[in-house]
Design a protein around this motif. Sequence first.
Motif, PDB file in Angstrom:
ATOM      1  N   VAL A 165     -28.167 -15.596  -9.341  1.00  0.00           N
ATOM      2  CA  VAL A 165     -27.853 -16.050  -8.077  1.00  0.00           C
ATOM      3  C   VAL A 165     -27.887 -17.725  -8.244  1.00  0.00           C
ATOM      4  CG1 VAL A 165     -28.238 -16.232  -5.642  1.00  0.00           C
ATOM      5  CG2 VAL A 165     -28.414 -14.080  -7.048  1.00  0.00           C
ATOM      6  N   VAL A 166     -28.969 -17.991  -8.574  1.00  0.00           N
ATOM      7  CA  VAL A 166     -29.077 -19.493  -8.530  1.00  0.00           C
ATOM      8  C   VAL A 166     -28.276 -20.226  -9.741  1.00  0.00           C
ATOM      9  CG1 VAL A 166     -30.723 -21.555  -9.149  1.00  0.00           C
ATOM     10  CG2 VAL A 166     -31.558 -19.461  -7.915  1.00  0.00           C
ATOM     11  N   LYS A 167     -28.206 -20.005 -10.651  1.00  0.00           N
ATOM     12  CA  LYS A 167     -27.255 -20.468 -11.700  1.00  0.00           C
ATOM     13  C   LYS A 167     -25.976 -20.199 -11.661  1.00  0.00           C
ATOM     14  CE  LYS A 167     -30.208 -22.459 -14.646  1.00  0.00           C
ATOM     15  NZ  LYS A 167     -30.218 -23.824 -15.213  1.00  0.00           N
ATOM     16  N   LYS A 168     -25.592 -19.097 -10.702  1.00  0.00           N
ATOM     17  CA  LYS A 168     -24.224 -18.746 -10.736  1.00  0.00           C
ATOM     18  C   LYS A 168     -23.493 -18.258 -12.290  1.00  0.00           C
ATOM     19  CE  LYS A 168     -23.330 -21.291  -6.396  1.00  0.00           C
ATOM     20  NZ  LYS A 168     -22.292 -22.043  -5.745  1.00  0.00           N
ATOM     21  N   CYS A 169     -24.111 -17.518 -12.737  1.00  0.00           N
ATOM     22  CA  CYS A 169     -23.852 -17.036 -14.130  1.00  0.00           C
ATOM     23  C   CYS A 169     -23.765 -15.478 -14.187  1.00  0.00           C
ATOM     24  CB  CYS A 169     -24.768 -17.465 -15.214  1.00  0.00           C
ATOM     25  SG  CYS A 169     -26.455 -17.057 -14.975  1.00  0.00           S
ATOM     26  N   MET A 170     -23.140 -15.206 -15.388  1.00  0.00           N
ATOM     27  CA  MET A 170     -22.699 -13.776 -15.335  1.00  0.00           C
ATOM     28  C   MET A 170     -24.029 -13.194 -16.521  1.00  0.00           C
ATOM     29  SD  MET A 170     -18.800 -13.529 -15.962  1.00  0.00           S
ATOM     30  CE  MET A 170     -19.022 -11.769 -16.336  1.00  0.00           C
ATOM     31  N   GLY A 171     -24.474 -12.000 -15.969  1.00  0.00           N
ATOM     32  CA  GLY A 171     -25.292 -11.044 -17.029  1.00  0.00           C
ATOM     33  C   GLY A 171     -26.427 -10.434 -16.154  1.00  0.00           C
ATOM     34  N   THR A 172     -26.984  -9.081 -16.500  1.00  0.00           N
ATOM     35  CA  THR A 172     -27.819  -8.431 -16.034  1.00  0.00           C
ATOM     36  C   THR A 172     -29.154  -8.586 -17.132  1.00  0.00           C
ATOM     37  OG1 THR A 172     -26.322  -6.871 -15.517  1.00  0.00           O
ATOM     38  CG2 THR A 172     -28.269  -6.083 -15.430  1.00  0.00           C
ATOM     39  N   PRO A 173     -30.213  -8.992 -16.543  1.00  0.00           N
ATOM     40  CA  PRO A 173     -31.299  -9.270 -17.550  1.00  0.00           C
ATOM     41  C   PRO A 173     -32.021  -7.760 -17.749  1.00  0.00           C
ATOM     42  CG  PRO A 173     -31.839  -9.659 -15.096  1.00  0.00           C
ATOM     43  CD  PRO A 173     -30.422  -9.490 -15.217  1.00  0.00           C
ATOM     44  N   ASP A 174     -32.812  -7.824 -18.977  1.00  0.00           N
ATOM     45  CA  ASP A 174     -33.432  -6.601 -19.353  1.00  0.00           C
ATOM     46  C   ASP A 174     -34.811  -6.428 -18.454  1.00  0.00           C
ATOM     47  OD1 ASP A 174     -35.284  -8.358 -20.485  1.00  0.00           O
ATOM     48  OD2 ASP A 174     -34.833  -8.030 -22.456  1.00  0.00           O
ATOM     49  N   GLN A 175     -35.597  -5.331 -18.854  1.00  0.00           N
ATOM     50  CA  GLN A 175     -36.630  -5.008 -17.916  1.00  0.00           C
ATOM     51  C   GLN A 175     -37.689  -6.190 -17.989  1.00  0.00           C
ATOM     52  OE1 GLN A 175     -38.760  -1.723 -19.726  1.00  0.00           O
ATOM     53  NE2 GLN A 175     -37.604  -2.132 -21.568  1.00  0.00           N
ATOM     54  N   TYR A 176     -37.470  -7.051 -18.888  1.00  0.00           N
ATOM     55  CA  TYR A 176     -38.392  -8.182 -18.922  1.00  0.00           C
ATOM     56  C   TYR A 176     -37.814  -9.600 -18.295  1.00  0.00           C
ATOM     57  CZ  TYR A 176     -40.362  -4.633 -22.136  1.00  0.00           C
ATOM     58  OH  TYR A 176     -41.002  -3.673 -22.529  1.00  0.00           O
ATOM     59  N   GLY A 177     -36.688  -9.339 -17.727  1.00  0.00           N
ATOM     60  CA  GLY A 177     -36.013 -10.555 -17.314  1.00  0.00           C
ATOM     61  C   GLY A 177     -35.234 -11.417 -18.181  1.00  0.00           C
ATOM     62  N   ASN A 178     -35.119 -11.003 -19.408  1.00  0.00           N
ATOM     63  CA  ASN A 178     -34.492 -11.900 -20.300  1.00  0.00           C
ATOM     64  C   ASN A 178     -32.946 -11.301 -20.465  1.00  0.00           C
ATOM     65  OD1 ASN A 178     -36.553 -13.333 -21.388  1.00  0.00           O
ATOM     66  ND2 ASN A 178     -37.323 -11.270 -22.174  1.00  0.00           N
ATOM     67  N   HIS A 179     -31.826 -12.342 -20.582  1.00  0.00           N
ATOM     68  CA  HIS A 179     -30.560 -11.869 -20.501  1.00  0.00           C
ATOM     69  C   HIS A 179     -30.237 -11.849 -22.031  1.00  0.00           C
ATOM     70  CE1 HIS A 179     -29.276 -12.593 -16.405  1.00  0.00           C
ATOM     71  NE2 HIS A 179     -30.049 -13.661 -16.533  1.00  0.00           N
ATOM     72  N   ARG A 180     -29.189 -11.117 -22.263  1.00  0.00           N
ATOM     73  CA  ARG A 180     -28.560 -10.808 -23.489  1.00  0.00           C
ATOM     74  C   ARG A 180     -28.496 -11.816 -24.404  1.00  0.00           C
ATOM     75  NH1 ARG A 180     -23.016 -10.991 -24.835  1.00  0.00           N
ATOM     76  NH2 ARG A 180     -23.005  -8.919 -25.928  1.00  0.00           N
ATOM     77  N   SER A 181     -28.685 -11.510 -25.830  1.00  0.00           N
ATOM     78  CA  SER A 181     -28.340 -12.532 -27.092  1.00  0.00           C
ATOM     79  C   SER A 181     -27.439 -11.775 -27.831  1.00  0.00           C
ATOM     80  CB  SER A 181     -29.714 -12.599 -27.707  1.00  0.00           C
ATOM     81  OG  SER A 181     -29.289 -13.314 -29.034  1.00  0.00           O
ATOM     82  N   PRO A 182     -26.220 -12.257 -27.931  1.00  0.00           N
ATOM     83  CA  PRO A 182     -25.107 -11.395 -28.609  1.00  0.00           C
ATOM     84  C   PRO A 182     -25.467 -11.252 -30.163  1.00  0.00           C
ATOM     85  CG  PRO A 182     -24.056 -13.401 -27.363  1.00  0.00           C
ATOM     86  CD  PRO A 182     -25.724 -13.460 -27.292  1.00  0.00           C
ATOM     87  N   LYS A 183     -26.250 -12.083 -30.995  1.00  0.00           N
ATOM     88  CA  LYS A 183     -26.672 -11.881 -32.207  1.00  0.00           C
ATOM     89  C   LYS A 183     -27.519 -10.545 -32.314  1.00  0.00           C
ATOM     90  CE  LYS A 183     -26.285 -16.520 -34.164  1.00  0.00           C
ATOM     91  NZ  LYS A 183     -27.083 -17.691 -34.469  1.00  0.00           N
ATOM     92  N   ILE A 184     -28.395 -10.284 -31.190  1.00  0.00           N
ATOM     93  CA  ILE A 184     -29.311  -9.383 -31.310  1.00  0.00           C
ATOM     94  C   ILE A 184     -28.707  -7.958 -30.870  1.00  0.00           C
ATOM     95  CG2 ILE A 184     -31.280  -8.173 -30.090  1.00  0.00           C
ATOM     96  CD1 ILE A 184     -32.690 -11.090 -30.054  1.00  0.00           C
ATOM     97  N   VAL A 185     -28.036  -7.996 -29.867  1.00  0.00           N
ATOM     98  CA  VAL A 185     -26.956  -6.840 -29.288  1.00  0.00           C
ATOM     99  C   VAL A 185     -26.129  -6.260 -30.453  1.00  0.00           C
ATOM    100  CG1 VAL A 185     -27.590  -7.351 -26.953  1.00  0.00           C
ATOM    101  CG2 VAL A 185     -25.490  -7.749 -28.138  1.00  0.00           C
ATOM    102  N   SER A 186     -25.697  -6.926 -31.347  1.00  0.00           N
ATOM    103  CA  SER A 186     -24.900  -6.623 -32.282  1.00  0.00           C
ATOM    104  C   SER A 186     -25.340  -5.548 -33.224  1.00  0.00           C
ATOM    105  CB  SER A 186     -24.532  -7.852 -33.086  1.00  0.00           C
ATOM    106  OG  SER A 186     -25.350  -8.473 -33.918  1.00  0.00           O
ATOM    107  N   LEU A 187     -26.714  -5.476 -33.435  1.00  0.00           N
ATOM    108  CA  LEU A 187     -27.181  -4.519 -34.264  1.00  0.00           C
ATOM    109  C   LEU A 187     -26.974  -3.220 -33.788  1.00  0.00           C
ATOM    110  CD1 LEU A 187     -30.723  -6.402 -34.593  1.00  0.00           C
ATOM    111  CD2 LEU A 187     -28.754  -6.328 -36.303  1.00  0.00           C
ATOM    112  N   LYS A 188     -27.396  -2.943 -32.553  1.00  0.00           N
ATOM    113  CA  LYS A 188     -27.150  -1.559 -31.848  1.00  0.00           C
ATOM    114  C   LYS A 188     -25.575  -1.401 -31.686  1.00  0.00           C
ATOM    115  CE  LYS A 188     -29.205   1.004 -28.076  1.00  0.00           C
ATOM    116  NZ  LYS A 188     -29.923   0.934 -27.030  1.00  0.00           N
ATOM    117  N   HIS A 189     -24.873  -2.238 -31.171  1.00  0.00           N
ATOM    118  CA  HIS A 189     -23.572  -2.151 -31.216  1.00  0.00           C
ATOM    119  C   HIS A 189     -22.787  -1.717 -32.545  1.00  0.00           C
ATOM    120  CE1 HIS A 189     -22.693  -2.985 -26.930  1.00  0.00           C
ATOM    121  NE2 HIS A 189     -22.892  -3.917 -27.122  1.00  0.00           N
ATOM    122  N   HIS A 190     -23.135  -2.418 -33.463  1.00  0.00           N
ATOM    123  CA  HIS A 190     -22.560  -1.979 -35.039  1.00  0.00           C
ATOM    124  C   HIS A 190     -22.649  -0.738 -35.393  1.00  0.00           C
ATOM    125  CE1 HIS A 190     -22.336  -2.855 -39.363  1.00  0.00           C
ATOM    126  NE2 HIS A 190     -21.134  -2.238 -39.140  1.00  0.00           N
TER     127      HIS A 190
END
Length: 433
Positions: free
Chosen positions: A188-213
């Motif tokens: 809301v403050v940053k006016k950016c896109m994304g849903t954080p994980d349960q620990y409040g961290n936003h996605r990292s493409p390099k990390i999520v690629s492991l599960k996606h692949h």
Amino acid sequence: MAVSYRKSRIKNLGFCRLILIVIFGAVFLLLLLRANTFTDLISRYSVESDDDESFGSNYNYSVSFSKNLKLPRQNELSISLEKRNQMFPRNLDLYPKLAKNHIVIVLYVHNRPQYLRVAVDSLSKVKGISETLLIVSHDGYFDEMNKVVEGIKFCQVKQIFAPFSPHLFPDGFPGVSSSDCRDKDDAVVKKCMGTPDQYGNHRSPKIVSLKHHWWWMMNTVWDGLKETSQHSGHILFMEEDHFIFPNAYQNLQLLVKLKPKKCPDCYAANLAPSDVKSKGEGWESLIAERMGNVGYSFNRTVWRMIHRKAGEFCSFDDYNWDITMWATVYPSFGSPVYSLRGPRTSAVHFGKCGLHQGQSENAACIDNGVFNFDVEETDTVPNIKSDWGLHVYKHQSGYQAGFRGWGGWGDKRDHQLCLDFAKLYWTSKAGVV
């Protein structure tokens, strides 16, 4: 005169029947096309033909993605790699036929050419490797990795590239976008896109690629390739940092053969213990334990069970595919998920010394480009006996149902892309997810 008239009338009736048959055939064909099943029927017929294993010059298999999926808009590289996925295997001139009961091997890789060379070299020494198909699944496109795979000459080899890998999209989802939230940004403050994980961290493409692949690869190998879409036997899966012993393929064939009799409740067959640091017990007994993530294999029946749990897999907040399976998918089956293996490993997980395997003197690792794990005499021949009994590990440590996950997988866009992967090749079939 009457005879002549009767013959003429019979001819006219025959002609009318022919016209009606043609009309009905055309209508039926149009209905098939509208239902988007015609291509599927043709591909099924070609897959089941006697010459399926040779994949001759008439190879023309293709897959069309559903218009109803919310897939990211592809760029030029993504489209070109998707087309490459439809090419037939290489080395058909050297190995024109696959063994009748072959076990397909799938090697999934990212960008560690130093590791890949070790894995490929170990595969080249596997007894029976020339009778099967090796599929190499790439997470993105990297020249050096591609060159290593193109140099394989010991069996049929097919390359597939994840066309929606984050590594292919430098300017937008599923890669990096300038409008994306980062780290612990407040959307809301940053006016950016994304849903954080349960620990409040936003996605990292390099990390999520492991599960996606991993998920894209599984759906593609089982349901999206002509070479394997009708394969009913086991498929062996390994990563670029897995070293496989010369006896691995023959041992796996024995395990698959013994599983229905020795362990009918086992879902899979493994080449290595679930504890990656272990070389095995050394007993004269088969072992049933939880599914491992090194040199694991299963058949289409098990894949169907996994595929039906797409919702659980895609929504669980952990970027690791294996932890997701252990913590949410396998427990949802309703009974313990055991895997059958031998008492001595036929595969090891290696990496930089001290990183993956700890400081054990038996640890396999690469140091200064040299692989330091010894292959003993017994690792070169089948060392599993059909008259052995079975030892079952009923209570094992590790990730269990109820574990919340390590996070990294909270963005709703990743959840949707994952679910779309589960539907990629099912849009023209009855079992749509």
